[in-house]
Design a protein around this motif. Structure first.
Motif, PDB file in Angstrom:
ATOM      1  N   GLN A   1       0.829  -1.206   0.000  1.00  0.00           N
ATOM      2  CA  GLN A   1       0.000   0.000   0.000  1.00  0.00           C
ATOM      3  C   GLN A   1       0.867   1.261   0.000  1.00  0.00           C
ATOM      4  O   GLN A   1       0.610   2.208  -0.752  1.00  0.00           O
ATOM      5  CB  GLN A   1      -0.909   0.018   1.228  1.00  0.00           C
ATOM      6  CG  GLN A   1      -1.817   1.248   1.279  1.00  0.00           C
ATOM      7  CD  GLN A   1      -2.383   1.497   2.668  1.00  0.00           C
ATOM      8  OE1 GLN A   1      -1.645   1.542   3.648  1.00  0.00           O
ATOM      9  NE2 GLN A   1      -3.694   1.651   2.749  1.00  0.00           N
TER      10      GLN A   1
ATOM     11  N   GLU B   1       2.454   1.843  -3.385  1.00  0.00           N
ATOM     12  CA  GLU B   1       1.472   2.338  -4.361  1.00  0.00           C
ATOM     13  C   GLU B   1       1.209   3.826  -4.160  1.00  0.00           C
ATOM     14  O   GLU B   1       1.149   4.600  -5.116  1.00  0.00           O
ATOM     15  CB  GLU B   1       0.164   1.548  -4.223  1.00  0.00           C
ATOM     16  CG  GLU B   1       0.229   0.141  -4.807  1.00  0.00           C
ATOM     17  CD  GLU B   1      -1.095  -0.583  -4.690  1.00  0.00           C
ATOM     18  OE1 GLU B   1      -1.777  -0.430  -3.651  1.00  0.00           O
ATOM     19  OE2 GLU B   1      -1.450  -1.310  -5.617  1.00  0.00           O
TER      20      GLU B   1
ATOM     21  N   LEU C   1      -7.081   1.417  -6.160  1.00  0.00           N
ATOM     22  CA  LEU C   1      -6.803   1.045  -4.778  1.00  0.00           C
ATOM     23  C   LEU C   1      -7.773   1.751  -3.828  1.00  0.00           C
ATOM     24  O   LEU C   1      -8.351   1.122  -2.937  1.00  0.00           O
ATOM     25  CB  LEU C   1      -5.366   1.416  -4.413  1.00  0.00           C
ATOM     26  CG  LEU C   1      -4.982   1.291  -2.934  1.00  0.00           C
ATOM     27  CD1 LEU C   1      -5.010  -0.165  -2.496  1.00  0.00           C
ATOM     28  CD2 LEU C   1      -3.612   1.896  -2.680  1.00  0.00           C
TER      29      LEU C   1
END
Length: 338
Positions: A183, A186, A229
């Motif tokens: 995460q 990203e 996401l």
């Protein structure tokens, strides 16, 4: 036989007690935050009273968050002295992480009200300290003084990362505490480094290079990936179960496919950037053309056939993600948009 936490904590207390026969005033030293890509490195020095043991004074990595918080409160109440040193990301980049860690230890030591007879340090020797010191490999599981320092350093740093999350909410610092999770990487790719990032650490340095060298198409691709996401996290928080991400067939691709109640939902994610979040969301909604709607419905029918899903249980939604030029973000979910 593997010891329980309680048994391990008592063994670590007994280890310190044996040392106190020769060194009555023990100080445990440990650090937190050498490995993350962002945030400070924190060192703690703790002097525990010789007549007190606690079942939770044990390796902070083994304790749960609730146990660490309870142990931290106990240490701050009962320890003879507790001091911390915090060195920020700029200094880490300037001096390197090892030297910054040494600096954090020296800052904490410089604030002590007592002069220890012996410093017990987890896994390293620190130059420039006056009292004798002993490096102890895996010291946070062997010495209760080091364990207490590991708890104080970890809790202190976690709280600092939660504060950084409030200042820079796009990166998820409160969740991953600056470590290089999927995460975090990203988000780093999407937004580039912030002030809290360590620019000399490889993933951050590479992110800077990519952003400097990338063209508009690559930036858009990164924005699209991060938008998916955000959309996924948003729907999962509502209880939706992700079935597929970027499902492909020869005719095209569906961004996200979820199960919700008794339905299978294909989700098209659209994102735009504008002066304000409101304007960006409006532009994202306008980008859903009739042609786009027809293509998504066609792909949904193909997915249903290939996966033996009753078409009557399929529907196609849209999630709009808007980014402002000031780094703000907004999300809008449109059921049956296609």
């Amino acid at each position: 036989m593997r010891l329980s936490k309680k048994e391990s904590a008592y063994a670590a207390y007994q280890f310190d007690q044996r040392l106190r026969l020769d060194y009555p005033q023990l100080a445990g030293i440990d650090e937190a935050g050498r490995g993350p890509l962002a945030g400070p490195v924190v060192a703690a020095v703790v002097l525990l009273p010789p007549d007190r043991s606690d079942d939770l004074y044990y390796d902070s990595k083994v304790l749960t968050e609730r146990e660490r918080e309870a142990a931290y409160a106990s240490i701050m109440t009962h320890a003879l002295d507790v001091q911390v040193g915090v060195i920020d990301s700029d200094a880490i980049d300037h001096y390197n992480i090892l030297q910054a860690t040494f600096m954090a230890v020296r800052v904490a030591m410089g604030q002590l009200r007592y002069v220890p007879d012996l410093l017990l340090i987890d896994g390293m020797n620190v130059p420039g300290l006056d009292p004798p010191q002993r490096k102890l490999i895996k010291g946070d599981s062997r010495s209760q003084s080091i364990a207490a320092a590991s708890i104080v350093a970890k809790v202190t740093r976690d709280r600092l990362m939660i504060e950084l999350d409030r200042q820079y909410p796009d990166y998820g610092f409160a969740k991953h505490k600056g470590y290089g999770t999927a995460q975090h990487l990203e988000r780093l790719a999407m937004y580039g480094p912030c002030v809290a990032h360590r620019k000399t650490f490889a993933p951050v340095r590479e992110s800077l290079s990519v952003r400097q060298a990338s063209g508009v198409n690559e930036v858009r691709a990164l924005q699209g990936a991060c938008s998916e996401l955000y959309a996924r996290e948003y729907l999962e928080q509502l209880g939706w179960k992700l079935l597929e991400k970027n499902w492909r067939c020869p005719q095209g691709e569906l961004d996200l496919i979820f199960a919700f109640c008794d339905e299978v939902v294909c989700v098209e994610v659209r994102s735009k950037k504008a002066a304000s979040v409101h304007e960006a969301l409006r532009l994202a909604g306008e980008s859903i053309t009739r042609e786009k709607k027809n293509r998504v419905r066609q792909l949904a029918e193909i997915y249903a056939r290939n996966n033996h899903v009753d078409p009557r249980r399929m529907r196609c939604d849209a999630v709009l993600v808007g980014f402002s030029e000031h780094g703000e973000r907004g999300i809008s979910h449109i059921p049956n948009a296609m």
